[in-house]
Design a protein around this motif. Structure first.
Motif, PDB file in Angstrom:
ATOM      1  N   ILE A  57      28.336 -12.190   9.922  1.00 60.38           N
ATOM      2  CA  ILE A  57      27.104 -12.801   9.412  1.00 60.38           C
ATOM      3  C   ILE A  57      26.488 -13.633  10.533  1.00 60.38           C
ATOM      4  O   ILE A  57      27.149 -14.530  11.085  1.00 60.38           O
ATOM      5  N   ILE A  58      25.240 -13.342  10.852  1.00 59.80           N
ATOM      6  CA  ILE A  58      24.532 -14.080  11.895  1.00 59.80           C
ATOM      7  C   ILE A  58      23.339 -14.776  11.258  1.00 59.80           C
ATOM      8  O   ILE A  58      22.430 -14.129  10.740  1.00 59.80           O
ATOM      9  N   GLY A  59      23.358 -16.111  11.253  1.00 66.08           N
ATOM     10  CA  GLY A  59      22.215 -16.868  10.734  1.00 66.08           C
ATOM     11  C   GLY A  59      22.042 -16.768   9.239  1.00 66.08           C
ATOM     12  O   GLY A  59      20.934 -16.946   8.735  1.00 66.08           O
ATOM     13  N   GLY A  60      23.101 -16.498   8.500  1.00 68.75           N
ATOM     14  CA  GLY A  60      23.037 -16.435   7.040  1.00 68.75           C
ATOM     15  C   GLY A  60      24.077 -17.358   6.435  1.00 68.75           C
ATOM     16  O   GLY A  60      25.119 -17.618   7.044  1.00 68.75           O
ATOM     17  N   ASN A  61      23.807 -17.829   5.224  1.00 70.52           N
ATOM     18  CA  ASN A  61      24.719 -18.754   4.548  1.00 70.52           C
ATOM     19  C   ASN A  61      24.758 -18.415   3.062  1.00 70.52           C
ATOM     20  O   ASN A  61      24.239 -19.142   2.225  1.00 70.52           O
ATOM     21  N   PRO A  62      25.384 -17.274   2.700  1.00 69.56           N
ATOM     22  CA  PRO A  62      25.324 -16.835   1.300  1.00 69.56           C
ATOM     23  C   PRO A  62      26.002 -17.781   0.310  1.00 69.56           C
ATOM     24  O   PRO A  62      25.686 -17.713  -0.884  1.00 69.56           O
ATOM     25  N   LEU A  63      26.888 -18.660   0.757  1.00 65.27           N
ATOM     26  CA  LEU A  63      27.466 -19.610  -0.193  1.00 65.27           C
ATOM     27  C   LEU A  63      26.424 -20.609  -0.681  1.00 65.27           C
ATOM     28  O   LEU A  63      26.572 -21.178  -1.767  1.00 65.27           O
TER      29      LEU A  63
END
Length: 691
Positions: A165-171
């Motif tokens: 994951i690059i530049g994402g924060n699904p939590l």
């Protein structure tokens, strides 16, 4: 006596199934639905805000007209007539209109069906939306290489071995351009079966904290990171497209362009060791893998190039259109088959000459189109949802632009930092008075499904967004002597779309399954049939992306700027700016803080909790500091969506903790030239103790 109803939470992209307990019109509880086919009982705190939105005393219940500094109730038909007459006069005098479409309209299938009529009624090319501060780079790359802007590859996290994951924060986001409810348990399942989650981000995000590996990266250097990963795969002999190879047009040309870069230069530019590049490449090449990039790579100066390089990585490993890789959905409604491919460059903006993309001009041009005199100047604006003063770059200038308009009409529930400038506000009903279908979000879901949720509360004298937009469109057309079309009810249109799609469902069948219809996991081998290119090939070397590699070369050769760089962030209790009036979500510590590394705080005499001034070329804000090693040295972070302290905002809960707007610091002159998307990350700033 109370009753329990199934429902879908519409707040974010996750589309979690919920159980709403009602006693009359009063919400007693909102819980996760354990039988929901997609979310499996998961629910996040945002779902509880549905009750707050429905019952909020600050929510407008009737149209209002601004009279000086007062808001005066007005009848619906009177409002439509006055708006239409004023707009017709502006057009007759040579002024232009404009339309801004904000979130969460993408979560609202019914209003989305009415925008074509509204654009025709306004008779303007000046259409803007939240897309160019969010996901247009995704769509443009998909148009160029797959042939359709809505052909989104979906991360098959449930069957992968390695996810980067690059530049994402699904939590925090529950997935973004990726409908993936219960993502924490899905990550835990990945790890339990021996897989790995790797996060690359300038901040140690909530997702990074549960990952197997986290790497800090210099903001704005993602394109060099992605080129370096491709070079490392090449060096290891791990470029294996497999069954994709016969579909790859100009694949060799891509590698000829990439091999002029040096891995050592890429590593130095983004601040990650060469060893780490080789280890990451080895992990991606070993079994099913996913490279997923989101906001951090989208809202950057190389946003489109980033998403093209991500696509090339997933192709290079052979994990596009394969189980455990990036796959293509078969949702209940196939929006790809039932919508146009998309376009770019059919028109250019009046002031700066930027090309339109998917029928819209980049939002970075909106303020100048209003403020710059001359033929075609925008003198009237309609906004539908959204809060661009807080969500678009250089919010201070946009604030001034909106104040100068001769006519502004907003379809919105509240008086916000944006709608306080409106002359008329037309408020839609509460969320539980609307039905719901994931028309656009089903296409990016981690599993194929269909689910319809009917309205739970009667409409009464209220009106839904789609009714307001359609009635306004008809009034505008009538006032200018144009033919007034009949409007198909959204339920009828939805039923027709379901019947035309792959599964041949009817709305009655979907409605009869209150927990949703599971249409199975994503299927491999959808290509080349799914491709919308004329030759049914993947066009690997779009001219614009290949040319943008020269700009990347220049950026990597330039000196690294000194000073601090600003990035954004979000929290699971936030969704842009429109949940801050929920007391149960706003409670707890102040989340609008400037996160700063101890090594940057100490020489400036900044302690934890100190008030600091943050300044850029666009503006200046004063905010509390949060000293933390969760951000890398040289980087500071402000959350987005705050700034409710502006005069005239009527959000009583949000004004208790108004915070400051990160977009009072971002700049309109920083954007991705390929897509026009705002470059919100990487803004140079100066930070000092407040006087």
């Amino acid at each position: 006596m109370s009753t329990v109803h199934t429902r879908t939470c519409h707040i974010c992209e996750a589309n979690c199934g919920i159980l709403v307990e009602l006693e009359g019109a009063k919400v007693l509880s909102i819980k996760g639905d354990p039988d929901d086919v997609l979310s499996r009982g998961h629910v996040c705190p945002k779902a509880t805000a549905i009750a707050d939105l429905q019952d909020d005393p600050d929510r407008l219940r009737t149209p209002v007209k601004r009279m000086g500094d007062r808001w005066v109730p007005i009848e619906w038909e009177t409002a439509y007539a006055e708006i239409a007459a004023r707009y017709a006069a502006i057009k007759t005098a040579g002024g232009q209109g404009a339309l801004y479409i904000g979130n969460p309209t993408a979560h609202n299938y019914s209003v989305g069906m009415q925008f074509g009529a509204l654009k025709k009624a306004l008779a303007t090319d000046n259409v803007f939306s939240a897309s160019t501060v969010d996901q247009i780079p995704h769509q443009l790359v998909q148009l160029w290489i797959y042939g359709h802007n809505s052909l989104f590859p979906v991360a098959d996290i449930d069957r992968t071995r390695t996810m980067l994951i690059i530049g994402g924060n699904p939590l925090a986001s529950n997935g973004s351009v990726w409908t993936v409810p219960d993502v924490k348990r899905r990550i835990e399942a990945l790890q339990a079966r021996g897989g790995r989650l790797i996060v690359v981000d300038p901040r140690r995000t909530e997702t990074a904290k549960i990952a197997d590996e986290h790497h800090f990266v210099r903001p704005g250097s993602d394109a060099a990171l992605l080129v370096g990963l491709l070079l490392a795969l090449d060096a290891a002999g791990a470029v294996r497209p497999g069954r994709l190879l016969p579909m790859l047009k100009d694949w060799d040309a891509v590698w000829e362009a990439l091999r002029r870069f040096d891995l050592a230069d890429c590593a130095a530019f983004c601040g990650i060791s060469e060893t780490a590049f080789h280890e990451l490449a080895a992990a991606l090449g070993d079994g099913p893998s996913i490279v997923y990039g989101r906001m951090g790579v989208s809202v950057a100066a190389f946003g489109t190039l980033n998403h093209w390089l991500i696509a090339m990585l997933n192709i290079a490993t052979g994990h596009l259109d394969a189980e455990g890789g990036m796959m293509f959905s078969t949702p209940g409604v196939d929006v790809v088959a039932q919508s146009g491919r998309g376009s770019q460059g059919r028109r250019h903006s009046r002031v700066r000459g930027l090309p339109d993309v998917m029928g819209e001009f980049p939002v970075v041009t909106m303020a100048e189109e209003i403020l710059t005199p001359g033929e075609g100047q925008v003198r009237a604006l309609v906004t539908v949802a959204g809060n661009p003063v807080l969500s678009c770059p250089d919010g201070g200038t946009l604030d001034k632009a909106l104040e100068s308009l001769e006519l502004m009409v907003s379809v919105d529930m509240y008086v916000t930092a944006t709608t306080r400038h409106a002359h008329y506000i037309l408020p839609p009903c509460g969320p539980l008075q609307k039905d719901h279908y994931p028309l656009f979000l089903g296409a990016i879901a981690v599993r194929n499904f269909a689910k319809y949720a009917p309205a739970l509360l009667p409409m009464g004298a209220d009106r839904s967004d789609w009714q307001i937009v359609s009635e306004l469109s008809r009034a505008l057309l009538s006032a200018r002597g144009q033919a007034v079309p009949n409007i198909m009810h959204p339920r009828e249109a939805l039923d027709a779309m379901l019947r035309r799609s792959n599964w041949g469902l009817t709305l009655a069948q979907v409605e009869a399954a209150p927990h949703g219809i599971d249409l199975g996991p994503l299927q491999a081998g959808r290509l080349p049939a799914r491709l919308a290119t004329p030759d049914k090939l993947i066009h690997c070397a779009p001219e614009a992306c290949m040319g943008d590699l020269d700009r990347l070369t220049e950026a990597m050769a330039a000196p690294v700027p000194e000073g601090l760089t600003l990035i954004g962030r979000r929290h699971v209790r936030q969704n842009n700016s429109w949940l801050h009036n929920s007391r149960r979500l706003l409670k707890g510590p102040d989340r609008c803080t400037l996160m700063i590394h101890p090594d940057d705080a100490a020489p400036r005499g900044i302690g934890d909790g100190a008030m600091v001034t943050v300044a850029s070329e666009a503006g200046e804000v004063t905010v509390s500091a949060e000293v933390s090693d969760d951000v890398m040295p040289g980087v500071v972070s402000l959350p987005h969506g705050f700034g409710h302290g502006r005069e005239g905002v009527k959000l009583s809960v949000a004004r208790e903790k108004p915070g400051v707007s990160i977009n009072d610091l971002t700049r309109r002159d920083r954007f991705d030239p390929l897509s026009g998307n705002a470059a919100l990350t990487g803004t140079p700033v100066a930070v000092a103790l407040a006087a």
